[in-house]
Design an enzyme around this catalytic site. Structure first.
Site, short mmCIF file in Angstrom:
data_model
loop_
_atom_site.label_atom_id
_atom_site.label_comp_id
_atom_site.label_asym_id
_atom_site.label_seq_id
_atom_site.Cartn_x
_atom_site.Cartn_y
_atom_site.Cartn_z
N CYS A 96 0.97 -1.24 0.01
CA CYS A 96 -0.09 0.11 0.17
C CYS A 96 0.87 1.25 -0.04
CB CYS A 96 -0.74 -0.09 1.27
SG CYS A 96 -2.05 1.48 1.28
N GLU A 410 -23.33 1.52 -0.54
CA GLU A 410 -23.26 0.08 0.04
C GLU A 410 -22.08 -0.51 -0.03
OE1 GLU A 410 -25.87 -1.66 -2.47
OE2 GLU A 410 -27.92 -1.12 -1.30
#
Length: 440
Positions: A96, A410
């Protein structure tokens, strides 16, 4: 409201007011941001993409920021440079670059040795010894045993204290799980224009004080993968530190690390800011990665049964005793994510949580796992497994995230569930190993 020691008047357009306006803008519910949330965001001088993603759930965001601020900046046994270096180690397991670059800058800001950023082999032996637990927790936490804990606590002069190890484990689990959220939310490349304060603000320094310095705001245009160093020291100070450190290495006969391998310094930039870009591969073992918990030819791993060791009955009290108040903060995070409003059946939230734990070998005897197949479509299960277990592979254009039937709002909700379920799973394995060591 940010409380400052001195009474000051501010006009619209100052950095302090702009940060406040930005926070209020991203809050879709137009609710008032809490003082703690404002302070933490102001201390960064910018509202990062991760916070923007979480801002649709302000109550959870506050709980998340409170925990992260505590483990990085508040009282604890580990020195601050160690905390940020451990964050680098954890984020590097999933390659990352966003988090590695961010905490490389913070590491330098807190006075860390720039040479450590050459790679894990340049770090102190104590941090090198932590690497095994780091990679096991990140990819195969069920392998963690009390022998790993014993090896770190009984190494003579380089040994860890139990309190230090607990804080390190919390940091590792926090950043492993945060990588899942970042890749799942496509936030790994933070290119959105965000407000920053020139040269950052030192620890405990109110953003309003920076606003009082009559400094111009930097341009908001950003380029991917290059991060401005959020540091209170001047560029020349850092150059002197690097040069001094290299001279000491030369006197000892050690190889010299050229500064350009650590930092991309562009003196001709308009703001003369230092850019910190650190390759995550310097801190990882490429030969160790995720494997399925339940493989037909390797069924000797015992299932982790929650009735034998749970967060509520065992993990919470242990971590709170060894690292004061962190148990309360973590528990608040778990409760906050469980109480998030959802347009779906609440049974689906439980199915997602238990499915993630099942992937990590954790089982609930009182749950019917047939509900997982009934409530979760195959595409959703593939997405959740990818984000939870190998999120870094999703940045490869040849292996994108599986398509899901979820809307954008969502997906944020699901990614928060994935992050917190993974966090708790890693903590359960680590705290159980520490418990086994203590009673052995």
């Amino acid at each position: 409201m940010i409380i400052c020691a001195k009474k000051m008047d501010y006009h619209l357009g100052t950095p302090c007011q702009l940060v406040k306006n930005q926070v209020m803008k991203v809050n879709s519910e137009k609710e008032r941001a809490s003082p703690l949330c404002m302070k933490v965001l102001a201390s960064r001088g910018r509202l990062d993409t991760v916070s923007q993603q979480m801002a649709s759930h302000p109550q959870y965001l506050e709980s998340f920021l409170r925990t992260q601020h505590y483990i990085l900046y508040m009282d604890g046994p580990l020195p601050h440079p160690y905390r940020h270096y451990i964050a680098i180690m954890a984020a590097a397991r999933h390659h990352c670059s966003y988090l590695v670059s961010l905490h490389s800058a913070q590491f330098l800001r807190w006075g860390g040795d720039p040479l450590w950023l050459q790679g894990l082999e340049a770090a102190p032996p104590r941090l090198q010894q932590l690497d095994h637990i780091n990679k096991v927790l990140a990819h195969q936490p069920w392998l963690l045993a009390h022998s790993h804990i014993q090896a770190l606590l009984k190494r003579g002069e380089q040994c860890w204290s139990l309190a230090e190890l607990v804080q390190a484990v919390v940091l590792l689990a926090h950043y492993h799980s945060l990588c899942s959220f970042i890749f799942g939310s496509a936030s790994e490349t933070d290119t959105a224009p965000t407000l920053r304060v020139p040269h950052g603000t030192p620890p405990g320094y109110c953003l309003c004080d920076a606003a009082n310095g009559n400094t111009a705001l930097p341009p908001t245009e950003r380029t991917p993968r290059r991060r401005s160093l959020d540091s209170s020291c001047e560029l020349t100070c850092l150059r002197e530190r690097i040069q001094k450190s290299q001279e000491e290495k030369e006197r000892k006969g050690d190889p010299i690390l050229h500064s350009h391998t650590l930092l991309h310094i562009d003196a001709e930039e308009e703001e003369e800011e230092m850019m910190c870009s650190t390759d995550p591969s310097r801190f990882t073992d490429p030969d160790f990665g995720y494997q399925e918990f339940a493989r037909r030819e390797e069924d000797h791993f015992q299932v982790f049964r929650v009735q034998d060791y749970s967060w509520e009955d065992h993990g919470f009290s242990l971590v709170n005793r060894l690292y004061s108040d962190i148990g309360l903060l973590l528990d608040d995070r778990f409760r906050s994510v469980a109480s998030l409003p959802s347009p779906h059946d609440p049974d689906l939230k439980r199915a997602i949580w238990n499915y993630i734990h099942c992937i990590y070998g954790i089982r609930y005897d009182d749950y019917d796992y047939g509900e997982v197949n009934q409530l979760m479509e195959r595409g959703l299960k593939l997405y959740i497994k990818a984000v939870a277990c190998y999120p870094d592979s999703t940045k490869n254009p040849l292996c994108p995230l599986p398509l899901t039937p979820l809307k954008a709002s969502e997906k944020v909700h699901v990614n928060l569930l994935v992050m917190e379920a993974r966090l708790q799973a890693e903590l359960l394995y680590a705290l159980r190993a520490i418990t086994q060591y203590m009673i052995a």
